[in-house]
Design a protein around this motif. Structure first.
Motif, PDB file in Angstrom:
ATOM      1  N   SER A 148      57.333  28.412  92.016  1.00 13.58           N
ATOM      2  CA  SER A 148      57.174  29.852  91.811  1.00 13.58           C
ATOM      3  C   SER A 148      55.787  30.326  92.226  1.00 13.58           C
ATOM      4  CB  SER A 148      57.431  30.214  90.345  1.00 13.58           C
ATOM      5  OG  SER A 148      56.564  29.496  89.499  1.00 13.58           O
ATOM      6  N   SER A 149      55.701  31.594  92.500  1.00 15.89           N
ATOM      7  CA  SER A 149      54.446  32.252  92.879  1.00 15.89           C
ATOM      8  C   SER A 149      53.787  31.602  94.096  1.00 15.89           C
ATOM      9  CB  SER A 149      53.456  32.282  91.706  1.00 15.89           C
ATOM     10  OG  SER A 149      54.033  32.918  90.594  1.00 15.89           O
ATOM     11  N   ASN A 150      54.576  30.901  94.886  1.00 13.09           N
ATOM     12  CA  ASN A 150      54.092  30.215  96.084  1.00 13.09           C
ATOM     13  C   ASN A 150      52.920  29.279  95.779  1.00 13.09           C
ATOM     14  OD1 ASN A 150      54.737  29.798  98.782  1.00 13.09           O
ATOM     15  ND2 ASN A 150      53.050  31.076  99.485  1.00 13.09           N
ATOM     16  N   ARG A 151      52.890  28.781  94.518  1.00 21.72           N
ATOM     17  CA  ARG A 151      51.778  27.938  94.092  1.00 21.72           C
ATOM     18  C   ARG A 151      52.147  26.980  92.960  1.00 21.72           C
ATOM     19  NH1 ARG A 151      47.579  30.857  90.354  1.00 21.72           N
ATOM     20  NH2 ARG A 151      49.333  30.489  88.997  1.00 21.72           N
ATOM     21  N   ASP A 152      52.968  27.432  92.014  1.00 23.22           N
ATOM     22  CA  ASP A 152      53.244  26.651  90.812  1.00 23.22           C
ATOM     23  C   ASP A 152      54.503  25.804  90.970  1.00 23.22           C
ATOM     24  OD1 ASP A 152      51.068  27.831  89.391  1.00 23.22           O
ATOM     25  OD2 ASP A 152      52.310  29.601  89.046  1.00 23.22           O
ATOM     26  N   VAL A 153      54.380  24.522  90.682  1.00 24.70           N
ATOM     27  CA  VAL A 153      55.503  23.600  90.732  1.00 24.70           C
ATOM     28  C   VAL A 153      55.713  23.055  89.321  1.00 24.70           C
ATOM     29  CG1 VAL A 153      56.412  21.452  91.689  1.00 24.70           C
ATOM     30  CG2 VAL A 153      54.958  22.926  93.101  1.00 24.70           C
ATOM     31  N   ASP A 154      56.907  23.266  88.799  1.00 29.06           N
ATOM     32  CA  ASP A 154      57.279  22.706  87.498  1.00 29.06           C
ATOM     33  C   ASP A 154      58.443  21.763  87.706  1.00 29.06           C
ATOM     34  OD1 ASP A 154      55.550  24.104  85.550  1.00 29.06           O
ATOM     35  OD2 ASP A 154      56.574  25.899  86.278  1.00 29.06           O
ATOM     36  N   ILE A 155      58.270  20.535  87.253  1.00 22.70           N
ATOM     37  CA  ILE A 155      59.337  19.550  87.273  1.00 22.70           C
ATOM     38  C   ILE A 155      59.783  19.395  85.824  1.00 22.70           C
ATOM     39  CG2 ILE A 155      60.069  17.254  87.969  1.00 22.70           C
ATOM     40  CD1 ILE A 155      58.884  18.981  90.266  1.00 22.70           C
ATOM     41  N   LEU A 156      61.038  19.726  85.584  1.00 23.61           N
ATOM     42  CA  LEU A 156      61.593  19.710  84.240  1.00 23.61           C
ATOM     43  C   LEU A 156      62.628  18.595  84.136  1.00 23.61           C
ATOM     44  CD1 LEU A 156      62.434  23.528  83.952  1.00 23.61           C
ATOM     45  CD2 LEU A 156      60.233  22.416  83.563  1.00 23.61           C
ATOM     46  N   PRO A 157      62.956  18.208  82.922  1.00 21.78           N
ATOM     47  CA  PRO A 157      64.082  17.294  82.769  1.00 21.78           C
ATOM     48  C   PRO A 157      65.350  17.919  83.361  1.00 21.78           C
ATOM     49  CG  PRO A 157      62.857  17.446  80.718  1.00 21.78           C
ATOM     50  CD  PRO A 157      62.311  18.506  81.629  1.00 21.78           C
ATOM     51  N   GLU A 158      66.238  17.080  83.801  1.00 26.39           N
ATOM     52  CA  GLU A 158      67.494  17.549  84.377  1.00 26.39           C
ATOM     53  C   GLU A 158      68.219  18.453  83.367  1.00 26.39           C
ATOM     54  OE1 GLU A 158      70.905  15.403  86.956  1.00 26.39           O
ATOM     55  OE2 GLU A 158      70.437  14.456  85.030  1.00 26.39           O
ATOM     56  N   GLY A 159      68.646  19.626  83.834  1.00 26.14           N
ATOM     57  CA  GLY A 159      69.332  20.571  82.958  1.00 26.14           C
ATOM     58  C   GLY A 159      68.391  21.457  82.169  1.00 26.14           C
ATOM     59  N   GLY A 160      67.081  21.320  82.393  1.00 24.59           N
ATOM     60  CA  GLY A 160      66.111  22.139  81.687  1.00 24.59           C
ATOM     61  C   GLY A 160      65.910  23.478  82.376  1.00 24.59           C
ATOM     62  N   GLY A 161      65.213  24.364  81.725  1.00 31.20           N
ATOM     63  CA  GLY A 161      64.902  25.673  82.270  1.00 31.20           C
ATOM     64  C   GLY A 161      65.116  26.745  81.214  1.00 31.20           C
ATOM     65  N   LYS A 162      64.500  27.879  81.417  1.00 32.24           N
ATOM     66  CA  LYS A 162      64.595  28.972  80.440  1.00 32.24           C
ATOM     67  C   LYS A 162      66.037  29.435  80.244  1.00 32.24           C
ATOM     68  CE  LYS A 162      60.025  30.929  81.449  1.00 32.24           C
ATOM     69  NZ  LYS A 162      59.333  32.144  81.943  1.00 32.24           N
ATOM     70  N   GLY A 163      66.746  29.638  81.341  1.00 29.05           N
ATOM     71  CA  GLY A 163      68.123  30.107  81.248  1.00 29.05           C
ATOM     72  C   GLY A 163      69.032  29.099  80.576  1.00 29.05           C
ATOM     73  N   GLU A 164      68.859  27.819  80.907  1.00 33.95           N
ATOM     74  CA  GLU A 164      69.686  26.771  80.301  1.00 33.95           C
ATOM     75  C   GLU A 164      69.420  26.654  78.803  1.00 33.95           C
ATOM     76  OE1 GLU A 164      72.238  25.172  81.765  1.00 33.95           O
ATOM     77  OE2 GLU A 164      71.796  26.518  83.430  1.00 33.95           O
ATOM     78  N   ALA A 165      68.158  26.777  78.413  1.00 33.79           N
ATOM     79  CA  ALA A 165      67.818  26.720  76.985  1.00 33.79           C
ATOM     80  C   ALA A 165      68.438  27.908  76.251  1.00 33.79           C
ATOM     81  CB  ALA A 165      66.298  26.699  76.803  1.00 33.79           C
ATOM     82  N   LEU A 166      68.394  29.082  76.853  1.00 30.92           N
ATOM     83  CA  LEU A 166      68.992  30.264  76.231  1.00 30.92           C
ATOM     84  C   LEU A 166      70.510  30.102  76.123  1.00 30.92           C
ATOM     85  CD1 LEU A 166      68.589  33.036  74.998  1.00 30.92           C
ATOM     86  CD2 LEU A 166      68.649  34.004  77.305  1.00 30.92           C
ATOM     87  N   LYS A 167      71.157  29.581  77.166  1.00 33.20           N
ATOM     88  CA  LYS A 167      72.602  29.328  77.098  1.00 33.20           C
ATOM     89  C   LYS A 167      72.924  28.365  75.954  1.00 33.20           C
ATOM     90  CE  LYS A 167      73.347  29.072  81.859  1.00 33.20           C
ATOM     91  NZ  LYS A 167      74.040  28.461  82.993  1.00 33.20           N
ATOM     92  N   PHE A 168      72.127  27.322  75.804  1.00 32.11           N
ATOM     93  CA  PHE A 168      72.313  26.362  74.715  1.00 32.11           C
ATOM     94  C   PHE A 168      72.256  27.074  73.370  1.00 32.11           C
ATOM     95  CE2 PHE A 168      70.349  23.698  71.478  1.00 32.11           C
ATOM     96  CZ  PHE A 168      71.165  22.571  71.477  1.00 32.11           C
ATOM     97  N   LEU A 169      71.266  27.931  73.194  1.00 27.05           N
ATOM     98  CA  LEU A 169      71.125  28.665  71.938  1.00 27.05           C
ATOM     99  C   LEU A 169      72.341  29.549  71.664  1.00 27.05           C
ATOM    100  CD1 LEU A 169      67.391  29.715  71.966  1.00 27.05           C
ATOM    101  CD2 LEU A 169      68.527  28.339  70.239  1.00 27.05           C
ATOM    102  N   ILE A 170      72.781  30.260  72.680  1.00 24.52           N
ATOM    103  CA  ILE A 170      73.921  31.154  72.526  1.00 24.52           C
ATOM    104  C   ILE A 170      75.175  30.369  72.144  1.00 24.52           C
ATOM    105  CG2 ILE A 170      75.494  32.698  73.797  1.00 24.52           C
ATOM    106  CD1 ILE A 170      72.919  33.670  75.307  1.00 24.52           C
ATOM    107  N   GLU A 171      75.382  29.227  72.786  1.00 20.49           N
ATOM    108  CA  GLU A 171      76.556  28.399  72.484  1.00 20.49           C
ATOM    109  C   GLU A 171      76.498  27.806  71.096  1.00 20.49           C
ATOM    110  OE1 GLU A 171      76.628  25.473  75.601  1.00 20.49           O
ATOM    111  OE2 GLU A 171      77.096  26.983  77.132  1.00 20.49           O
ATOM    112  N   HIS A 172      75.309  27.460  70.611  1.00 21.38           N
ATOM    113  CA  HIS A 172      75.189  26.762  69.322  1.00 21.38           C
ATOM    114  C   HIS A 172      74.906  27.670  68.134  1.00 21.38           C
ATOM    115  CE1 HIS A 172      74.942  23.403  72.118  1.00 21.38           C
ATOM    116  NE2 HIS A 172      75.354  22.672  71.111  1.00 21.38           N
ATOM    117  N   TYR A 173      74.333  28.826  68.372  1.00 21.36           N
ATOM    118  CA  TYR A 173      73.937  29.677  67.244  1.00 21.36           C
ATOM    119  C   TYR A 173      74.453  31.090  67.356  1.00 21.36           C
ATOM    120  CZ  TYR A 173      70.846  25.712  66.568  1.00 21.36           C
ATOM    121  OH  TYR A 173      70.360  24.456  66.404  1.00 21.36           O
TER     122      TYR A 173
END
Length: 173
Positions: A148-173
């Motif tokens: 992102s921002s033509n500068r920042d590199v984030d390597i996350l665990p597989e299946g990670g990310g803001k959207g995926e975490a929010l989907k998890f919350l919606i499904e569980h709570y």
């Protein structure tokens, strides 16, 4: 955590924080609603940095906190870590291997973070980021790659990310 019927989920920097008058107006509106609305902050920041910002900007404490680009979820009054999400994020996570692969790529500078929930770099060019992405794929390292921002590199665990975490919350709570 009990079931949530209504949720305001927002990033912090440049979204929820930055317009004090607008934020005050928004919070006043939510106070007038008949049903409670849970508040979730979803951010690239780590937990200590978020708590610092909450204090500095006099923000309300969230019911849910998603940090480190969606790799950690906290909830409840004391913002305890969601063990189910943590289990998912740590299952195949290989931060040391990612760092080892990145060592051989010029143009990458490791970002100093308080833990290895994610591995982040500053890239001097899109080519450096793309070389890292290709190398991780060739080595079959499970991950989620964000540039992102033509500068920042984030390597996350597989299946990670803001959207995926929010989907998890919606499904569980």
């Amino acid at each position: 955590m009990e079931k949530i019927r209504h949720l305001l989920a927002t990033d912090l920097d440049g979204t929820f924080v930055g317009d004090d008058a607008g934020l005050k107006q928004l919070l006043a509106y939510y106070d007038t609603l008949d049903e409670p609305v849970a508040l979730a902050y979803i951010t690239g920041r780590h937990r200590a940095s978020v708590i610092e910002l909450i204090d500095e900007a006099s923000l309300p404490m969230p019911d849910i906190l998603i940090t480190d680009v969606g790799t950690v979820i906290y909830h409840g009054k004391s913002l305890f870590e969601d063990e189910q999400w943590t289990g998912k994020m740590t299952e195949n996570w290989q931060p040391d291997n990612i760092l080892k692969i990145a060592e051989g790529i010029s143009g990458l500078t490791v970002q100093k973070l308080p833990h290895q929930r994610r591995v982040s770099f500053y890239a001097s060019s899109a080519e450096s980021a793309e070389t890292l992405k290709t190398s991780l794929l060739q080595k079959k390292i499970p991950h989620t790659f964000i540039f992102s921002s033509n500068r920042d590199v984030d390597i996350l665990p597989e299946g990670g990310g803001k959207g995926e975490a929010l989907k998890f919350l919606i499904e569980h709570y």
